[in-house]
Design a protein around this motif. Structure first.
Motif, PDB file in Angstrom:
ATOM      1  N   THR A   5       0.827  -1.201   0.000  1.00 36.13           N
ATOM      2  CA  THR A   5       0.000   0.000   0.000  1.00 36.13           C
ATOM      3  C   THR A   5       0.862   1.253   0.000  1.00 36.13           C
ATOM      4  N   THR A 128      -3.966  -3.301  -2.377  1.00 37.08           N
ATOM      5  CA  THR A 128      -4.933  -2.280  -1.968  1.00 37.08           C
ATOM      6  C   THR A 128      -5.069  -1.193  -3.035  1.00 37.08           C
ATOM      7  N   TYR A 137     -10.602   0.614   2.997  1.00 36.43           N
ATOM      8  CA  TYR A 137      -9.921  -0.475   2.288  1.00 36.43           C
ATOM      9  C   TYR A 137      -8.550  -0.747   2.900  1.00 36.43           C
TER      10      TYR A 137
END
Length: 297
Positions: A5, A128, A137
């Motif tokens: 991420t 993600t 999320y």
């Protein structure tokens, strides 16, 4: 479990997830990839987006909402299973967000669902979406994870996205105190641009200050190979193997086999980047785990 991420989009999260996942699977690790992006690009990168295997996130949605064990798509590659993302991922995250506003208990449902099948795997990678898709999320992915990998491009806006990620880590640690940043990955580095690469490394070295490394391995901006791999639903090392087998153009022309697409010869360079990165990630993860175990004793 590792979440990939960053606070910014377009930094190669899905490419890193799928390439590292397939390499680890080929190295005989049992790997699960979880796609928490409603775009569902993991399925595209691995070549099953236009098949009935791609459930659009339905399996994870059902498991998370109803507290069941999810049923991944088995055998996408040897040793590699996938929980795809898609339209059902948006529905799941909307449900989690709405439930949290009402003081419900869905928060962390992704972590609880994945935990039911986690013992089957050596490594679980969670892809993600960018933060613009919503914090829920990334938070759900972080609640499920032990480590964070943060890809970023060697540019100021991308580095700034890392700062927002640091804020999110701090907030999640109140619920999941074990999560830590494993390292930062420079993605899309121009070939031969030493100065372009050095400046971000210097800045990241100052800001991370012992918290986590910027990995020595980098993913270069090899556009043609990356595009070929994506269109074919292959990882870089899989494409490189095909390039090695296609033979030189003059030979294919002489044999009357020149009508097919010529694959990017740079695939080998891109594959080497991912191989170096996979090795460094595994080595660093092992050393961190050993240090934690030693500290506990």
């Amino acid at each position: 479990m590792i979440v990939i991420t960053n606070g910014k989009g377009g930094v190669g999260k899905t490419s890193v997830t799928t390439n590292i996942g397939t390499l680890l699977a080929q190295a005989d690790y049992k790997v699960l990839i979880v796609d928490l992006d409603s775009q569902g690009n993991v399925a595209n990168n691995l070549g099953f987006d236009e098949t009935d295997k791609d459930d659009g996130g339905a399996a994870l949605h059902s498991a998370a909402i109803y507290g069941k064990a999810p049923e991944p798509i088995r055998g996408i590659r040897a040793n590699l299973d996938v929980l795809p993302g898609g339209t059902f991922t948006d529905q799941l995250m909307d449900a989690v967000h709405g439930d949290s506003l009402r003081g419900g208990k869905l928060k962390g449902c992704v972590a609880r669902a994945i935990a039911k099948i986690a013992p089957e795997y050596d490594i679980i990678l969670i892809d993600t979406p960018p933060s613009s898709a919503g914090y829920v999320y990334v938070e759900e992915a972080m609640l499920a994870s032990r480590w964070i990998l943060a890809p970023l491009r060697p540019e100021p806006k991308s580095i700034k996205g890392l700062e927002s990620l640091a804020d999110r880590i701090s907030r999640v640690q109140s619920v999941n105190p074990y999560i830590q940043l494993l390292g930062v990955i420079l993605f899309g580095v121009p070939t031969g641009a030493t100065r372009v690469e050095k400046r971000p490394r210097d800045i990241l070295g100052e800001r991370l200050a012992g918290i986590a490394p910027t990995f020595s391995a980098k993913i270069r901006n090899v556009v043609a190979a990356d595009a070929d791999a994506s269109f074919r639903g292959e990882a870089a090392h899989e494409l490189a193997a095909e390039v090695a087998n296609q033979g030189p153009f003059w030979e294919r022309l002489r044999n009357g086999k020149s009508s097919g697409p010529t694959l990017a010869g740079s695939a080998g360079s891109l594959a080497e980047d991912y191989m170096s990165l996979a090795t460094e990630i595994v080595d660093h993860m092992k050393s961190q785990e050993e240090a934690l175990e030693a500290g506990a004793n």
